[in-house]
Design an enzyme around this catalytic site. Structure first.
Site, PDB file in Angstrom:
ATOM      1  CG  HIS A   1      -9.398 -28.719 -33.173  1.00  9.86           C
ATOM      2  ND1 HIS A   1      -8.765 -27.314 -32.817  1.00  9.86           N
ATOM      3  CD2 HIS A   1      -9.291 -28.855 -34.562  1.00  9.86           C
ATOM      4  CE1 HIS A   1      -8.162 -27.104 -34.208  1.00  9.86           C
ATOM      5  NE2 HIS A   1      -8.622 -27.934 -35.077  1.00  9.86           N
TER       6      HIS A   1
ATOM      7  CE  LYS B   1      -3.377   2.578   2.491  1.00  8.04           C
ATOM      8  NZ  LYS B   1      -4.690   2.545   3.266  1.00  8.04           N
TER       9      LYS B   1
END
Length: 538
Positions: free
Chosen positions: A290, A149
């Site tokens: 696929h 922070k």
């Protein structure tokens, strides 16, 4: 209520004069600490970290000297103190903050080096509940978040991989770190604590059997940046969750170029499918294209299983993924390399097999060290606009005793075996799914169609093409069995399968028109069994 910002601009370069080090993973710690000390940085540390630094002859100040308070409660409380968090959160250019720090004797800390208790590792180890809870870090995440922070003034390091870049940055900036560098470290730190908390919350949901917790969090660590995603215009990265389920995420790549996004997706589908087959009972091979199987087979050897799987659809197998449930041997490797293949994945590979695959430098060979358990629970996640769909893994496995014969004719023992085989494969085929099988091998697969009739016809068409390629007088669907991942809503799908030559059918049942479908099967002398389990796969 949100705290109003004083809008004090962050300085670019901040000198590093004091560092707090408190790490669980001590990889590279001593060398890093020595380099910091050599650069004139005062070191403050805790517990085992301080002992490791001191043992190397590096000057280090214990955190209790900073706080004036000893570590207590078996180390649970050592850095949770205003002298530490004031040193991390104080805004250096704010007069009120500076006055508070001077009044309470708080010395600023410019660099924090923290990595957290190994919660994820302890969880995976199978430790008991109390041990896992004890490895929930509190002070570490608090320091990480406080430092991140206040990155305007404090640099936070949470990963030993950042030691070298930080030392280089210090050298380049003559003992200081830039705002851009501190921002990047802060972003990584917040991501790390988020993933850490995600792992903890996921474990609690699992341990307490909370199926749908009020909040869901998911975390992962970047393993590799993909060249692109499904298509060249999409960016992609591969993240590891820490789940030790054998598969593409845990496998070692022995050779070949980097796996692509599509490679990883297809390889996962292939290995999950082949994990359905017990290697002690038979060899099994799945060929995937696929994310759909274009051929799956069992055999006495991997070579036999591979050739049977390849015969199902040799055209689609070109450029596919090959997965097997036993270690790759030389005999199978010699056959596989005859066809262009993108990836081979197996539990392991023999020395001779590795040498054979090495002749194809771009062919990726992965060894997973085991097989995924098809029975084990877990969750799957799918993103939708604005949300996530989370569900339990489809871990239903149908045994012969689960089958309910609904026709006048009972399937033969061979048909029962093939029906079970076909239904296991159908579980891994995109819906609507139709799978024809014969003698432990797929002979026709129809996937992903909007109509089940179309899937059945496509599977039969592929069987005809495969028969032509093999020079057979008739397609292998003659005398085969057929599996459907969901019920037949009408008799037309069943009639299409009968026309293709199927003699027995396996399906979940549960349609309003089950009676009509059963009557059609009886009319044609077809055996049919219901499973009561649906395997939709979207």
């Amino acid at each position: 209520m949100a705290v109003a910002s004083k809008k004090i601009p962050a300085p670019d370069l901040v000198p590093v004069r004091r560092a707090l080090l408190s790490v669980s993973d001590k990889t590279g710690l001593v060398d890093f600490a020595a380099a910091l000390a050599h650069s004139g940085v005062e070191l403050v540390s805790t517990g085992g970290t301080a002992k490791a630094i001191a043992a190397a002859g590096i000057p280090v100040r214990d955190v209790s000297d900073l706080t004036g308070f000893p570590e207590i409660m078996d180390g649970r409380v050592k850095t949770l103190h205003p002298a530490v968090h004031g040193a991390l959160l104080g805004i250096r250019d704010d007069p009120e903050h500076q006055d508070a720090m001077r009044e309470h004797g708080i010395e600023p800390i410019d660099l924090v080096v923290v990595n957290l208790y190994p919660f994820e590792d302890v969880r995976r180890s199978g430790a008991d509940y109390a041990s896992i809870v004890e490895n929930v870090d509190i002070g570490g995440p608090a320091m990480v978040r406080a430092s991140a922070k206040n990155h305007a003034y404090v640099a936070i390091v949470t990963d030993p991989e950042d030691y070298a870049p930080l030392l280089s940055a210090l050298e380049m900036n003559i003992g200081s770190l830039s705002l851009e560098f501190r921002q990047k470290l802060a972003a990584k730190a917040f991501a790390r604590t988020a993933a850490y908390d995600a792992a903890i919350s996921a474990w609690f949901a699992e341990a307490l059997e909370i199926e749908n917790p009020a909040w869901r969090a998911f975390g992962g660590k970047l393993e590799s940046v993909m060249r692109y995603g499904e298509n060249p215009h999409q960016q992609a990265g591969f993240y590891l969750t820490g789940d030790r389920r054998p598969g593409v995420a845990t496998a070692r790549q022995l050779q070949g170029k980097q796996l692509s996004y599509n490679n990883i997706n297809d390889t996962d589908a292939a290995f999950e499918l082949v994990g359905e087959f017990d290697p002690s009972r038979s060899a099994a091979v799945a060929i995937i294209k696929h994310a759909n199987p274009c051929g799956v087979a069992e055999g006495k050897s991997l070579k036999e299983a591979y050739l049977k799987a390849l015969a199902c659809d040799p055209v689609s197998a070109f450029g596919g993924i090959v997965a097997m449930n036993r270690p790759l041997d030389a005999e199978a490797a010699e056959e596989i390399v005859k066809t262009f293949t993108e990836v081979i994945i197996a539990p392991d590979a023999s020395h001779d097999a590795k040498a054979i695959v090495a002749s194809k430098k771009n062919l990726r060979l992965l060894v997973a060290g085991g097989l995924p358990d098809p029975h084990s629970p877990g969750i799957t996640v799918k993103s939708v606009a604005g949300g996530l769909l989370v569900q339990g893994r489809d871990n239903a496995v149908i045994a012969a005793r689960d089958l309910k014969v609904v026709t006048k004719r009972t399937p033969t023992p061979q048909e029962i075996a093939d029906l079970q085989f076909a239904f296991r494969v159908a579980k891994h085929v995109k819906s609507n799914a139709i799978v024809y099988a014969k003698d432990g091998a797929t002979v026709g697969i129809g996937a992903g169609q909007m109509s089940r009739v179309d899937s059945s016809r496509i599977a039969a068409r592929k069987a005809l093409d495969a028969a032509d390629a093999a020079g057979l007088a008739e397609p292998l669907t003659q005398g085969s069995v057929v599996a459907s991942d969901a019920f037949f809503p009408f008799a037309d799908g069943l009639l299409s399968a009968i026309e293709a030559g199927a003699t027995a059918v396996i399906q979940p049942g549960g349609s309003m028109r089950d009676h009509d479908v059963i009557a059609a099967a009886d009319e044609h002398g077809i055996a049919m069994v219901f499973t009561g389990v649906r395997h939709f796969r979207h």
